[in-house]
Motif scaffolding. Structure first.
Motif: not given
Ligand SMILES: [Zn+2]
Length: 250
Positions: A165-173
């Protein structure tokens, strides 16, 4: 079909006013509704009343685009679910495996929701279980019933499918790779026989409907999983998805 008939069907089936209700629905099976999915959602909310909380799956369709709970669509779980999360006041958990909720307990149900254990106790269906909610399957069977995954999690089954799965962490994918307790889920249909009278069956509109307490689904599945960890998996060699899951057992 008038909205009032749906409300009546839901009440007759046993949907509790003031309760928590997790719904998995196939809109086309309910029948022609002039007002479309919002009418069905309106009937569900009316049956629950102002003190009830409605919950639906809302997981992302796309594993490779960062999940955005304000944007990511969920057409794979149906048009009712993909309509519900967009409605005013509906909350959505911040996970690619999102669920959406509306009502007094919505905030509690959509609390932080881990990516790698999407259907454990710390997930929306896990919280519906803890809150003694009901599960309504409208025009779908238990193969669509995520609450059975809560039981698998509680039983500590060891089968897994490789997922990402892909999530955004601190604006990064950020791509997460993990093993999920999943398989084809066809054998969740065993719950129909196992639940017996603790499951109510009837019609909502034209749809075959099943209603059971989340706790009854989990307790019943747990009893069988404790006797046989792989009770829900197809026999080896007969289903690719179940074979993949089984191969993860040490
Ligand atoms: Zn299978």
């Amino acid at each position: 079909m008038p909205c009032a008939r749906l409300e009546q069907n839901l009440a007759e089936l046993g949907v509790e006013a003031g309760g928590v209700l997790l719904v998995h629905a196939s809109f086309s099976s309910v029948g022609p509704l002039v007002g479309g999915p919002p009418w069905l959602i309106g009937a569900l909310l009316a049956a629950l009343g102002k003190d009830g909380t409605l919950v639906m799956p809302s997981m992302a369709d796309d594993d490779d685009t960062p999940f955005d709970r304000a944007q990511s669509r969920c057409r794979a779980v149906g048009i009712v679910a993909d309509t519900f999360w967009r409605m005013p006041g509906v909350l959505r958990s911040d996970s690619p495996h999102a669920f959406a909720a509306f009502g007094p307990l919505a905030e509690r149900i959509t609390e932080p929701h881990p990516v790698d254990i999407p259907h454990g106790l710390h997930s929306p269906p896990g919280r519906v279980y803890e809150l003694d909610g009901q599960v309504l399957l409208l025009g779908v069977g238990h193969d669509a019933d995520t609450t059975v995954h809560v039981a698998e999690n509680l039983a500590g089954v060891r089968y897994r499918q490789p997922k990402h799965a892909t999530v955004l962490e601190n604006g990064q994918a950020k791509r997460y790779e993990y093993g999920e307790t999943d398989h084809c889920c066809e054998n969740f249909a065993l719950l129909d026989a196992w639940l017996g009278d603790s499951q109510r069956r009837g019609k909502v509109g034209n749809a075959a409907a099943r209603l059971a307490r989340s706790r009854d689904i989990v307790a019943t599945a747990l009893t069988h999983l404790r006797e046989n960890e792989t009770v829900f998996l197809h026999a080896p060699g007969s289903c690719r998805e179940c074979d993949v899951a089984r191969a993860a057992i040490p």
